[in-house]
Design an enzyme around this catalytic site. Structure first.
Site, PDB file in Angstrom:
ATOM      1  N   CYS A  84       0.836  -1.218   0.000  1.00  0.00           N
ATOM      2  CA  CYS A  84       0.000   0.000   0.000  1.00  0.00           C
ATOM      3  C   CYS A  84       0.862   1.255   0.000  1.00  0.00           C
ATOM      4  O   CYS A  84       0.346   2.371  -0.164  1.00  0.00           O
ATOM      5  CB  CYS A  84      -0.921   0.022   1.208  1.00  0.00           C
ATOM      6  SG  CYS A  84      -1.925  -1.447   1.358  1.00  0.00           S
ATOM      7  N   CYS A 208     -12.758   0.296   8.936  1.00  0.00           N
ATOM      8  CA  CYS A 208     -11.987  -0.145   7.750  1.00  0.00           C
ATOM      9  C   CYS A 208     -12.030   0.879   6.632  1.00  0.00           C
ATOM     10  O   CYS A 208     -13.076   1.484   6.372  1.00  0.00           O
ATOM     11  CB  CYS A 208     -12.594  -1.409   7.154  1.00  0.00           C
ATOM     12  SG  CYS A 208     -12.811  -2.779   8.266  1.00  0.00           S
ATOM     13  N   SER A 209     -10.930   0.994   5.908  1.00  0.00           N
ATOM     14  CA  SER A 209     -10.969   1.687   4.619  1.00  0.00           C
ATOM     15  C   SER A 209     -11.687   0.759   3.645  1.00  0.00           C
ATOM     16  O   SER A 209     -11.744  -0.453   3.863  1.00  0.00           O
ATOM     17  CB  SER A 209      -9.550   1.978   4.136  1.00  0.00           C
ATOM     18  OG  SER A 209      -8.804   0.773   4.070  1.00  0.00           O
ATOM     19  N   LYS A 330     -10.155   6.219   4.957  1.00  0.00           N
ATOM     20  CA  LYS A 330     -11.457   5.767   5.441  1.00  0.00           C
ATOM     21  C   LYS A 330     -12.609   6.309   4.603  1.00  0.00           C
ATOM     22  O   LYS A 330     -13.520   5.581   4.255  1.00  0.00           O
ATOM     23  CB  LYS A 330     -11.636   6.204   6.912  1.00  0.00           C
ATOM     24  CG  LYS A 330     -12.990   5.884   7.480  1.00  0.00           C
ATOM     25  CD  LYS A 330     -13.189   4.380   7.608  1.00  0.00           C
ATOM     26  CE  LYS A 330     -14.638   3.952   7.599  1.00  0.00           C
ATOM     27  NZ  LYS A 330     -15.265   3.912   6.284  1.00  0.00           N
ATOM     28  N   HIS A 334      -9.395   3.964  -0.672  1.00  0.00           N
ATOM     29  CA  HIS A 334      -8.028   3.429  -0.587  1.00  0.00           C
ATOM     30  C   HIS A 334      -7.724   2.499  -1.776  1.00  0.00           C
ATOM     31  O   HIS A 334      -7.690   1.274  -1.610  1.00  0.00           O
ATOM     32  CB  HIS A 334      -7.873   2.708   0.759  1.00  0.00           C
ATOM     33  CG  HIS A 334      -6.503   2.189   1.045  1.00  0.00           C
ATOM     34  ND1 HIS A 334      -5.344   2.711   0.501  1.00  0.00           N
ATOM     35  CD2 HIS A 334      -6.089   1.159   1.859  1.00  0.00           C
ATOM     36  CE1 HIS A 334      -4.296   2.037   0.944  1.00  0.00           C
ATOM     37  NE2 HIS A 334      -4.716   1.091   1.753  1.00  0.00           N
TER      38      HIS A 334
HETATM   39  N1  COA Z   1     -16.694   1.686   5.323  1.00  0.00           N
HETATM   40  C1  COA Z   1     -17.990   2.076   5.265  1.00  0.00           C
HETATM   41  N2  COA Z   1     -18.904   1.510   4.456  1.00  0.00           N
HETATM   42  C2  COA Z   1     -18.484   0.510   3.675  1.00  0.00           C
HETATM   43  C3  COA Z   1     -17.144   0.067   3.669  1.00  0.00           C
HETATM   44  C4  COA Z   1     -16.238   0.702   4.541  1.00  0.00           C
HETATM   45  N3  COA Z   1     -14.962   0.309   4.601  1.00  0.00           N
HETATM   46  N4  COA Z   1     -17.017  -0.936   2.770  1.00  0.00           N
HETATM   47  C5  COA Z   1     -18.236  -1.119   2.222  1.00  0.00           C
HETATM   48  N5  COA Z   1     -19.115  -0.255   2.775  1.00  0.00           N
HETATM   49  C6  COA Z   1     -20.559  -0.128   2.496  1.00  0.00           C
HETATM   50  C7  COA Z   1     -20.878  -0.157   1.036  1.00  0.00           C
HETATM   51  O1  COA Z   1     -20.892   1.138   0.494  1.00  0.00           O
HETATM   52  C8  COA Z   1     -22.240  -0.789   1.024  1.00  0.00           C
HETATM   53  O2  COA Z   1     -23.192   0.202   1.399  1.00  0.00           O
HETATM   54  P1  COA Z   1     -24.672   0.189   0.769  1.00  0.00           P
HETATM   55  O3  COA Z   1     -25.279  -1.104   1.186  1.00  0.00           O
HETATM   56  O4  COA Z   1     -25.302   1.397   1.394  1.00  0.00           O
HETATM   57  O5  COA Z   1     -24.480   0.283  -0.707  1.00  0.00           O
HETATM   58  C9  COA Z   1     -22.187  -1.793   2.166  1.00  0.00           C
HETATM   59  O6  COA Z   1     -21.166  -1.312   3.043  1.00  0.00           O
HETATM   60  C10 COA Z   1     -21.844  -3.199   1.718  1.00  0.00           C
HETATM   61  O7  COA Z   1     -20.681  -3.108   0.907  1.00  0.00           O
HETATM   62  P2  COA Z   1     -19.891  -4.381   0.449  1.00  0.00           P
HETATM   63  O8  COA Z   1     -19.031  -3.938  -0.703  1.00  0.00           O
HETATM   64  O9  COA Z   1     -20.795  -5.544   0.207  1.00  0.00           O
HETATM   65  O10 COA Z   1     -18.972  -4.699   1.718  1.00  0.00           O
HETATM   66  P3  COA Z   1     -17.992  -5.914   1.871  1.00  0.00           P
HETATM   67  O11 COA Z   1     -18.448  -6.751   3.016  1.00  0.00           O
HETATM   68  O12 COA Z   1     -17.787  -6.593   0.559  1.00  0.00           O
HETATM   69  O13 COA Z   1     -16.604  -5.176   2.261  1.00  0.00           O
HETATM   70  C11 COA Z   1     -14.955  -4.793   3.938  1.00  0.00           C
HETATM   71  C12 COA Z   1     -16.421  -4.585   3.527  1.00  0.00           C
HETATM   72  C13 COA Z   1     -14.727  -4.119   5.261  1.00  0.00           C
HETATM   73  C14 COA Z   1     -14.662  -6.290   4.078  1.00  0.00           C
HETATM   74  C15 COA Z   1     -14.032  -4.165   2.842  1.00  0.00           C
HETATM   75  O14 COA Z   1     -14.335  -2.803   2.714  1.00  0.00           O
HETATM   76  C16 COA Z   1     -12.565  -4.345   3.179  1.00  0.00           C
HETATM   77  O15 COA Z   1     -12.011  -5.422   2.979  1.00  0.00           O
HETATM   78  N6  COA Z   1     -11.894  -3.285   3.668  1.00  0.00           N
HETATM   79  C17 COA Z   1     -10.485  -3.346   4.045  1.00  0.00           C
HETATM   80  C18 COA Z   1      -9.621  -3.106   2.844  1.00  0.00           C
HETATM   81  C19 COA Z   1      -8.163  -3.336   3.173  1.00  0.00           C
HETATM   82  O16 COA Z   1      -7.813  -4.256   3.910  1.00  0.00           O
HETATM   83  N7  COA Z   1      -7.262  -2.550   2.577  1.00  0.00           N
HETATM   84  C20 COA Z   1      -5.856  -2.696   2.776  1.00  0.00           C
HETATM   85  C21 COA Z   1      -5.460  -2.120   4.066  1.00  0.00           C
HETATM   86  S1  COA Z   1      -3.897  -2.681   4.649  1.00  0.00           S
END
Ligand code: COA
Length: 387
Positions: A84, A208-209, A330, A334
Site C-alpha cells: 500500500c 476499515c478503509s 477511510k 483506498h
Molecule cells: N466503510 C464504510 N462503508 C463501507 C465500507 C467501509 N470500509 N465498505 C463497504 N461499505 C458499504 C458499502 O458502500 C455498502 O453500502 P450500501 O449497502 O449502502 O451500498 C455496504 O457497506 C456493503 O458493501 P460491500 O461492498 O458488500 O462490503 P464488503 O463486506 O464486501 O466489504 C470490507 C467490507 C470491510 C470487508 C471491505 O471494505 C474491506 O475489505 N476493507 C479493508 C480493505 C483493506 O484491507 N485494505 C488494505 C489495508 S492494509
C-alpha cells in the site's frame, strides 16, 4: 542537496469504477496532470508507476509500459511496488532520480483497480499477499484480522476505548464529506460507527478503509525549472523510508511502527523540522487504529494517548493538528497503490489554498505518511509552499 518540486497534478474521483479499465483511469489522471502542469509530454524524462497488485486484481503486469505510451508519454518507465506504500515509494524514487540529476522532469502515477475482483474473499486474499504468506495469510490472518490484533493490543496495553477509535472514523468521514473526489461523502455518527457490522472483532465496518478504484498522477521537476510550469509549485523538503519485519510476531512492538519512526527521523532531519512545525498531515488510516498509532509514533501526543487525542477533537480540521483533511483512506477511499499519490495531491491543493471547503488555515508545511501492509514499510514526505 538538490530539491524537487510538484508542478501539476491530476486524479480520478475514487470509487467503484466497474465501467472503466485500469488504462482508462490512468489516462484520465495523466492527462489532467499534464494539463495542470501545462507541460509538453515530450519534456517528461521518466515515468514511475506505483501499483500494488495489478497482476492479481487485473491480470496485468508490466504496468509501466502499459500506461505511459498509451497516454502519449514515451519516456523510460518503471514500476515501484511496496504494497500500500507503492505510491509514496514511487514518488520518493522519482525524487531521488531528479535530485541525482538523471532527469529534470518525471511523471509519477499511482493506480489500483480493485473491483475487477468481484468476490470480497478474493480481494481480501489479494491484499493479504502483502502480509507474511507463511506466518499470516497462509494461516488465515487477513488484514482486518491483523489490525484487530493490533487494536486489541493497544486497548490491552493502554486502556484505549472503542469510542476513541470510532472518533477517527467520524472525523475522517466529516472531512471526506467536503472532498468532491472522495468515495464516501457522508457524515457519520459515533453510533453508526460503533454499531456497524463486525468484520474482525473488535474491527467493525467503519474502522476499515473500503475497496476502491482510482488513479492519481503528479508531475515532478527539479526545483530550478519548476517556475517554468507554474507560478505556484510546492516543494519536497524531506523524504524518508523505513522497513521492519512483515510478520507482527517478529516486531519489537505491536502498538508502534518502527518503519514509521525510521521514515520520520530521516524525513524530518532532511527537512530540518520537528513535529511541532507540521501544520497538517495526511496519514495512512487503512484502519482506525493505524491513525491512532501514527499520532503517537510521530510525537503529536503521548504514547498510548492517540485515541484520546482524537476523541478530544485535537485532530479535527483546523484544530491542534489537521489530520487527514482529505477524508483519509477511510472516507476518501483506498485504491491501495494509488493512495500515496492521492496524499501528495492533497498536499498540492492545501499548500496552494485551493482545497475548497476543507482548506486548512495553517498551511506552510504538510506531511504525508504512507504505509505498506500492516506497517512493515513506510514512506514519509515533507512538503512546503516556500522554496
Ligand atoms: N466503510 C464504510 N462503508 C463501507 C465500507 C467501509 N470500509 N465498505 C463497504 N461499505 C458499504 C458499502 O458502500 C455498502 O453500502 P450500501 O449497502 O449502502 O451500498 C455496504 O457497506 C456493503 O458493501 P460491500 O461492498 O458488500 O462490503 P464488503 O463486506 O464486501 O466489504 C470490507 C467490507 C470491510 C470487508 C471491505 O471494505 C474491506 O475489505 N476493507 C479493508 C480493505 C483493506 O484491507 N485494505 C488494505 C489495508 S492494509
Amino acid at each position: 542537496m538538490k530539491e524537487t518540486a510538484v508542478v501539476g497534478v491530476g486524479n480520478t474521483k475514487i470509487g467503484e469504477w466497474y465501467d472503466s479499465s485500469l488504462r482508462e483511469l490512468t489516462d484520465e489522471a495523466i492527462s489532467k496532470a499534464v494539463q495542470s502542469a501545462n507541460i509538453d509530454p515530450k519534456e517528461i524524462g521518466a515515468t514511475f508507476v506505483g501499483s500494488m497488485s495489478s497482476g492479481i486484481f487485473n491480470q496485468q503486469e508490466h504496468l509501466a509500459a502499459l500506461i505511459g505510451p498509451h497516454s502519449g508519454i514515451n519516456a523510460p518507465a518503471i514500476r515501484v511496488e511496496n504494497a500500500c506504500a507503492s505510491g509514496g515509494s514511487a514518488l520518493r524514487v522519482a525524487m531521488m532520480a531528479i535530485n541525482a540529476g538523471f532527469y529534470e522532469t518525471a511523471l509519477v502515477v499511482g493506480v489500483e483497480k480493485m473491483t475487477d475482483l468481484i468476490d470480497i474473499g478474493d480481494v481480501t486474499t489479494a491484499l493479504g499477499t502483502a502480509s507474511d504468506g507463511e506466518w499470516e495469510l497462509g494461516i488465515g490472518a487477513t488484514f482486518p484480522a491483523l489490525y484487530a490484533l493490533i487494536m486489541r493490543a493497544h486497548m490491552h496495553q493502554y486502556g484505549s476505548t472503542l469510542e476513541e477509535f470510532a472518533s477517527v472514523s467520524v472525523k475522517n468521514h466529516k472531512n471526506g464529506s467536503l472532498n468532491p473526489d472522495a468515495q464516501f461523502r457522508k457524515v457519520v455518527t459515533m453510533e453508526t460507527v460503533m454499531n456497524s457490522r463486525m468484520i474482525a472483532e473488535p474491527v467493525r465496518l467503519f474502522d476499515c478503509s473500503p475497496v476502491s478504484d482510482g488513479a492519481a498522477a503528479v508531475i515532478l521537476t527539479a526545483k530550478d525549472v519548476a517556475k517554468k510550469y507554474t507560478d505556484d509549485p510546492i516543494y519536497i523538503k524531506g523524504s524518508g523510508a523505513g522497513t521492519d519485519h512483515i510478520a507482527l510476531h517478529q516486531r519489537e512492538s505491536l502498538t508502534s511502527l518502527q518503519a514509521t519512526k525510521r521514515a520520520a527521523e530521516t524525513a524530518f532531519k532532511m527537512a530540518k523540522i520537528t513535529p511541532k512545525d507540521i501544520d497538517f498531515i495526511e496519514v495512512h488510516d487503512c484502519f482506525t487504529v493505524a491513525e491512532v498509532i501514527t499520532l503517537e509514533d510521530l510525537g503529536f501526543c503521548k504514547v498510548g494517548k492517540g485515541g484520546k487525542f482524537s476523541l478530544d477533537g485535537e485532530t479535527a480540521l483546523n484544530s491542534t493538528i489537521s489530520v487527514n483533511p482529505s477524508g483519509g483512506l477511510k472516507s476518501k477511499g483506498h485504491p491501495v497503490g494509488a493512495t500515496g499519490i492521492y496524499q501528495v495531491i492533497e498536499m498540492f491543493h492545501q499548500l496552494r489554498n485551493e482545497a475548497g471547503k476543507r482548506q486548512v488555515s495553517k498551511n506552510d508545511i504538510g506531511v504525508t505518511q504512507n504505509i505498506g501492509g500492516s506497517g512493515a514499510s513506510c514512506v514519509i514526505n515533507v512538503f512546503s509552499r516556500g522554496a
